[in-house]
Design an enzyme around this catalytic site. Sequence first.
Site, PDB file in Angstrom:
ATOM      1  N   ASP A  42       0.811  -1.215   0.000  1.00 40.29           N
ATOM      2  CA  ASP A  42       0.000   0.000   0.000  1.00 40.29           C
ATOM      3  C   ASP A  42       0.846   1.269   0.000  1.00 40.29           C
ATOM      4  O   ASP A  42       0.332   2.365  -0.182  1.00 40.29           O
ATOM      5  CB  ASP A  42      -0.917  -0.008   1.230  1.00 40.29           C
ATOM      6  CG  ASP A  42      -1.977   1.074   1.172  1.00 40.29           C
ATOM      7  OD1 ASP A  42      -2.607   1.241   0.126  1.00 40.29           O
ATOM      8  OD2 ASP A  42      -2.166   1.764   2.184  1.00 40.29           O
ATOM      9  N   SER A  51      -7.464   5.776  -0.326  1.00 39.50           N
ATOM     10  CA  SER A  51      -7.780   4.503  -0.979  1.00 39.50           C
ATOM     11  C   SER A  51      -9.252   4.175  -0.811  1.00 39.50           C
ATOM     12  O   SER A  51      -9.836   4.414   0.252  1.00 39.50           O
ATOM     13  CB  SER A  51      -6.961   3.364  -0.369  1.00 39.50           C
ATOM     14  OG  SER A  51      -5.592   3.653  -0.433  1.00 39.50           O
ATOM     15  N   GLN A 101      -5.569  -1.355  -6.962  1.00 41.46           N
ATOM     16  CA  GLN A 101      -6.190  -0.431  -6.019  1.00 41.46           C
ATOM     17  C   GLN A 101      -6.835   0.723  -6.777  1.00 41.46           C
ATOM     18  O   GLN A 101      -6.331   1.159  -7.811  1.00 41.46           O
ATOM     19  CB  GLN A 101      -5.144   0.129  -5.058  1.00 41.46           C
ATOM     20  CG  GLN A 101      -5.692   1.039  -3.975  1.00 41.46           C
ATOM     21  CD  GLN A 101      -4.598   1.514  -3.030  1.00 41.46           C
ATOM     22  OE1 GLN A 101      -4.079   2.611  -3.189  1.00 41.46           O
ATOM     23  NE2 GLN A 101      -4.253   0.697  -2.044  1.00 41.46           N
TER      24      GLN A 101
END
Length: 362
Positions: A276, A297, A347
């Site tokens: 991430d 996100s 993502q």
Amino acid sequence: MSVFAPRMGGASWSAVLVGSRCRSRFAEVMGAPGDAGGAGAGPGSGPPPPPGDLRSVLITSVLNLERLEVDLFRGQHHWVPATQHLFGGQIVGQALVAAAHAVSRDEQVHSLHCYFVRTGDPKVPVLYEVERTRTGKSFSVRSVKAIQHGKPIFTCQASFQLSQGSPVKHQFTMPTVPPPEELLTQEELIQKFLQNPNVAEGYRKRLTKIQAQDVPIDIKPVNPPDIFSSEPQEPKQLFWVRARGYIGPHGMGSTGCSAGETDMKVHCCVAAYISDYAFLGTALLPHRQYRVKFMVSLDHSMWFHAPFRADHWMLYECESPWAGGCRGLVQGRLWRRDGVLAVTCAQEGVIRVEQTPTQSKL
């Protein structure tokens, strides 16, 4: 990126590098046999660290969950970014730790799909509630809900599989890049930029703040953007990444692994944390002339393909095929040094910018 963090500042190297997250990490993970030697035995994996080398903080703190009840865990925060919001990678990693406690030691995670639904509060711990959705002969699914203040901030489904062989195999080819030994770390790059007397004071403060953050990840950008230019760049970037400290090939304490066994679930949880970091920032590279007002996100997905060591250098190949409607999509691949594709990630996140271009940093 994180569900959680509005990020102020220009779409600069600092925003691209740090992405849009903020947070913490790891767990008293579960026993899982398996041989990460496949990753460790590859070229350049290197010898084990000398006796007394510190264990990765990702293992000892971030991903070390407290069990409160069967399928109920509590996670603490180790690192909270300057935005003072939780780091999305921490939540993903801790959720996977909780899910892995609810499967047999022979089952390994092969995929997870997550949604960030509320802002995380760094002032209180996170509770992880696991539901044993399905236990099959080959595949098992576990659903995890992360809770703060009585409300879910994050949901995740993770699927685990018993090892199965197949003649159907293929993968892409790993990009050809300089080895990590030939590149500067994130800290060294920032120090180099700070030596330029012409850097604007506001930008110098932002770089200094990034430099001071206690991030438990080693990062070496392959082609770091020119921070003094606002010219659009292709939405692709490459990093060498690894967990800071030593995770090693052995099981961890209470996991029940005997000496010599590799706890592959542990390395997957660490990779979830790492994946991430700086990920969503890839979508900003073609838009560096704008100042970022808000970036978080929305979701995060991972697929695990082959054994690996998260404390050994892996190449993180990131690209953004699309952005629009205040959203950006990014895709990533984590490669072992021997060319094996270990993990694939995807993502989508919210990206809002000021319409007026930013001023020069000089």
